[in-house]
Design a protein around this motif. Structure first.
Motif, PDB file in Angstrom:
ATOM      1  N   PHE A   1      -0.825   7.400  -3.939  1.00 43.21           N
ATOM      2  CA  PHE A   1      -1.871   7.587  -2.941  1.00 43.21           C
ATOM      3  C   PHE A   1      -3.270   7.543  -3.532  1.00 43.21           C
ATOM      4  O   PHE A   1      -4.243   7.816  -2.834  1.00 43.21           O
ATOM      5  CB  PHE A   1      -1.658   8.894  -2.185  1.00 43.21           C
ATOM      6  N   THR A   2      -3.404   7.243  -4.838  1.00 45.47           N
ATOM      7  CA  THR A   2      -4.746   7.037  -5.375  1.00 45.47           C
ATOM      8  C   THR A   2      -4.885   5.603  -5.878  1.00 45.47           C
ATOM      9  O   THR A   2      -5.437   4.747  -5.198  1.00 45.47           O
ATOM     10  CB  THR A   2      -5.018   8.011  -6.536  1.00 45.47           C
TER      11      THR A   2
ATOM     12  N   TYR B   1      -2.636   3.148  -6.282  1.00 42.37           N
ATOM     13  CA  TYR B   1      -1.904   2.079  -5.611  1.00 42.37           C
ATOM     14  C   TYR B   1      -1.916   2.237  -4.104  1.00 42.37           C
ATOM     15  O   TYR B   1      -0.988   1.814  -3.425  1.00 42.37           O
ATOM     16  CB  TYR B   1      -0.467   2.015  -6.130  1.00 42.37           C
ATOM     17  N   LEU B   2      -2.978   2.827  -3.553  1.00 42.83           N
ATOM     18  CA  LEU B   2      -2.999   3.091  -2.113  1.00 42.83           C
ATOM     19  C   LEU B   2      -2.968   1.785  -1.317  1.00 42.83           C
ATOM     20  O   LEU B   2      -2.201   1.649  -0.361  1.00 42.83           O
ATOM     21  CB  LEU B   2      -4.254   3.896  -1.748  1.00 42.83           C
ATOM     22  N   VAL B   3      -3.776   0.785  -1.738  1.00 40.56           N
ATOM     23  CA  VAL B   3      -3.867  -0.453  -0.960  1.00 40.56           C
ATOM     24  C   VAL B   3      -2.542  -1.210  -0.963  1.00 40.56           C
ATOM     25  O   VAL B   3      -2.036  -1.574   0.105  1.00 40.56           O
ATOM     26  CB  VAL B   3      -5.033  -1.318  -1.473  1.00 40.56           C
TER      27      VAL B   3
ATOM     28  N   PHE C   1       0.350  -0.040  -1.351  1.00 35.21           N
ATOM     29  CA  PHE C   1       1.287   0.788  -0.591  1.00 35.21           C
ATOM     30  C   PHE C   1       1.117   0.551   0.898  1.00 35.21           C
ATOM     31  O   PHE C   1       2.088   0.317   1.631  1.00 35.21           O
ATOM     32  CB  PHE C   1       1.025   2.257  -0.949  1.00 35.21           C
ATOM     33  N   GLU C   2      -0.143   0.558   1.361  1.00 38.67           N
ATOM     34  CA  GLU C   2      -0.390   0.366   2.787  1.00 38.67           C
ATOM     35  C   GLU C   2      -0.030  -1.056   3.211  1.00 38.67           C
ATOM     36  O   GLU C   2       0.508  -1.275   4.298  1.00 38.67           O
ATOM     37  CB  GLU C   2      -1.866   0.651   3.115  1.00 38.67           C
ATOM     38  N   VAL C   3      -0.332  -2.041   2.332  1.00 35.61           N
ATOM     39  CA  VAL C   3       0.015  -3.433   2.663  1.00 35.61           C
ATOM     40  C   VAL C   3       1.520  -3.576   2.822  1.00 35.61           C
ATOM     41  O   VAL C   3       2.009  -4.201   3.771  1.00 35.61           O
ATOM     42  CB  VAL C   3      -0.516  -4.387   1.569  1.00 35.61           C
TER      43      VAL C   3
ATOM     44  N   ALA D   1       3.543  -1.244   3.695  1.00 31.35           N
ATOM     45  CA  ALA D   1       3.920  -0.582   4.937  1.00 31.35           C
ATOM     46  C   ALA D   1       3.689  -1.502   6.125  1.00 31.35           C
ATOM     47  O   ALA D   1       4.548  -1.628   7.003  1.00 31.35           O
ATOM     48  CB  ALA D   1       3.121   0.710   5.095  1.00 31.35           C
ATOM     49  N   VAL D   2       2.518  -2.203   6.138  1.00 28.87           N
ATOM     50  CA  VAL D   2       2.219  -3.116   7.253  1.00 28.87           C
ATOM     51  C   VAL D   2       3.226  -4.251   7.289  1.00 28.87           C
ATOM     52  O   VAL D   2       3.726  -4.635   8.350  1.00 28.87           O
ATOM     53  CB  VAL D   2       0.777  -3.647   7.115  1.00 28.87           C
TER      54      VAL D   2
END
Lengths: 324, 186
Positions: B137-138, B140-142, B144-146, B148-149
């Motif tokens: 969540f710091t 590798y946040l982006v 991780f979110e990609v 998820a999408v």
């Protein structure tokens, strides 16, 4: 060195107690079902039919071990072992009682207090369904194949419900160790009061994971004979049975540990009440078997994906909002 | 000592089970060997004190291989051996040896020249699960979110594909009706 010896002793004791309890479990099941149906149950062998367990054990151990003609022999042989072994492997992370002292020796009634106990238990218990799946697929029998298809469906869907329902309590406690869960509840009160939805969902999913009656589709006797067990005989069939009952016992330990305060502050009274809670949850498995019909496979899937999973997700979201 | 024994034990077991998965012509053996190999790999994570990844390995891969079992159940008679078309064995063997050497070189080269530095070294006193969470969540946040999408897109696509004609039941139709529809489609 003493650590290794202590662990080995722990393992042997857990194995022995729960193998014996699996036998006793069948006795309790027969008696409870019989009393609920106004029968007497086993009465002939020994006092109140208690020695029926021994008779059944001798029968299972001495029966011929038949490997039918067209089965995939190696997989067919190993499948029951997977079910029984994974059930006992899951026990490695369960604290059965609080730490206590006897004859000056400190006893830790947990084989290994790992940080990720809950994930480990759920994962290994899930792998147990592989035994049923493989047994069914290797059997060269259509009933067995139907049963293993159902095992795959139950495995994939109810793993989701267990995982999501347990997520909200994990967020509150902030740890995956069952001992931490116990200590958190000793301080802040039982999680069942703050997470009632998660508790009910986890309980329902436990019935699916152990394959007990409302979800007893994998080996539905009146519909697909004995499912994966149709071609099995003797002790190999018995191993499936031991696996199922051991799983029931272990999940009966896990539910009170996560939601109902576990063994509390670790006093003798707390331990006693803990065992009472465990017995209640085991009894509840038998109670539902006497009181409920089985549901159809499509109803099982409907319940999982359209009711339980959305509820679990909403529960996680609400818990997150409240905690922020 | 303990760790060395465990490492070699798991190394042998994993290699043997993946070898069976590749060489056998019996679908059930191959799938079971694949599943056991995947689960045995978690042993390495446990040896390295990465318990969280170990448990996730068991949960994710036992579920993933299960989907393969389901496909096997639908497409083969899994109790019979599969007849395989075997091409030129020398080419297959040499290509696989070459690719293995390449993979080992790619991963071993930085180790040999001592260039591997842990960006996020293990912090004493913080659990494995928390560390994975902190990094995820710091730094590798982006990604991780990609991810998820992308999973969300895949899920919606799956629902749309599978959801066509969900309100029509084939069992409630006559054979003639189904045949007529097939003619119209073709």
């Amino acid at each position: 060195m003493s650590y290794i010896v202590g662990t080995l002793i722990n393992i042997v004791i857990v194995m022995l107690i729960f193998s014996a309890l699996a036998g006793l479990g069948t006795y309790f099941e027969r008696k409870v079902l019989a009393f609920m149906q106004r029968r007497l149950g086993p009465m002939v062998v020994g006092p109140y039919g208690l020695l029926q367990i021994a008779a059944d054990g001798i029968k299972l151990f001495t029966k011929e071990d038949i490997i039918p003609q067209n089965v995939v022999a190696k997989i067919f042989r190993i499948a029951p072992v997977i079910t029984a072994a994974t059930a006992f492997m899951a026990a490695a992370a369960i604290p059965f009682l609080p730490d206590f002292e006897i004859f000056g020796i400190k006893v830790h009634p947990i084989i290994s207090d790992i940080n990720i106990a809950i994930l480990y238990i759920l994962g290994v218990m899930g792998v147990g369904l592989y035994g049923l799946l493989l047994g069914g697929m290797a059997s060269a029998n259509k009933w067995s194949l139907i049963s293993s298809a159902r095992a795959a469906a139950v495995f994939i869907s109810y793993e989701v419900v267990t995982g999501l329902s347990i997520l909200a309590p994990i967020m509150m406690v902030g740890s995956l160790s069952l001992v931490d869960f116990n200590n958190y509840q000793a301080e802040h009160g039982w999680l069942v009061f703050s997470q009632p939805v998660a508790f009910v969902l986890f309980w329902i999913a436990a019935f699916a994971e152990t394959g007990r009656t409302p979800f007893h589709l994998i080996a539905n006797d009146h519909e697909i004979i004995d499912g994966f067990g149709t071609e099995y005989s003797g002790m190999r069939w018995g191993l499936f049975f031991i696996g199922e009952y051991a799983n029931m016992f272990f999940i009966s330990f896990v539910i009170p540990l996560i939601f109902l305060g576990g063994f509390g502050d670790g006093s003798f009274l707390g331990a006693l009440i803990f065992l009472l809670k465990v017995s209640f949850f085991f009894f509840f498995f038998l109670w539902t078997r006497a009181a409920w019909p089985d549901i159809r496979p499509d109803q099982l899937m409907w319940l999982c994906w359209k009711v339980l999973m959305p509820l679990a997700v909403i529960n996680v979201v609400i818990t997150g909002i409240v905690m922020m | 000592m303990f760790e060395t024994v465990a490492f070699y034990l798991f190394a042998v077991l994993v290699t043997v089970s993946f070898f069976i998965a590749v060489t056998t012509s019996q679908a059930l053996y191959a799938l079971t060997a694949l599943a056991s190999g995947m689960i045995l790999i978690s042993g390495f994570f446990f040896i390295l004190d990465a318990e969280f990844l170990g448990a996730i390995q068991i949960i994710v891969y036992s579920g993933a291989v299960l989907a393969l079992y389901a496909f096997g159940m639908m497409f083969f008679d899994t109790t019979r051996e599969v007849k395989e078309k075997k091409g030129n064995r020398i080419i297959i063997a040499s290509l696989s040896v070459l690719s293995v050497i390449l993979v080992v070189l790619i991963f071993a080269a930085p180790v040999v020249s001592d260039n591997i530095v842990a960006n996020y070294p293990v912090v004493e006193g913080i659990g494995n699960t928390e560390q994975v969470g902190i990094v995820l969540f710091t730094k590798y946040l982006v990604p991780f979110e990609v991810a998820a999408v992308m999973l969300l897109v895949a899920m919606i696509a799956g629902i749309v594909l599978a959801g066509k004609k969900m309100d029509v039941s084939l069992t409630l139709k006559d054979d003639s009706e189904i045949n007529n529809e097939e003619k119209v489609l073709s």
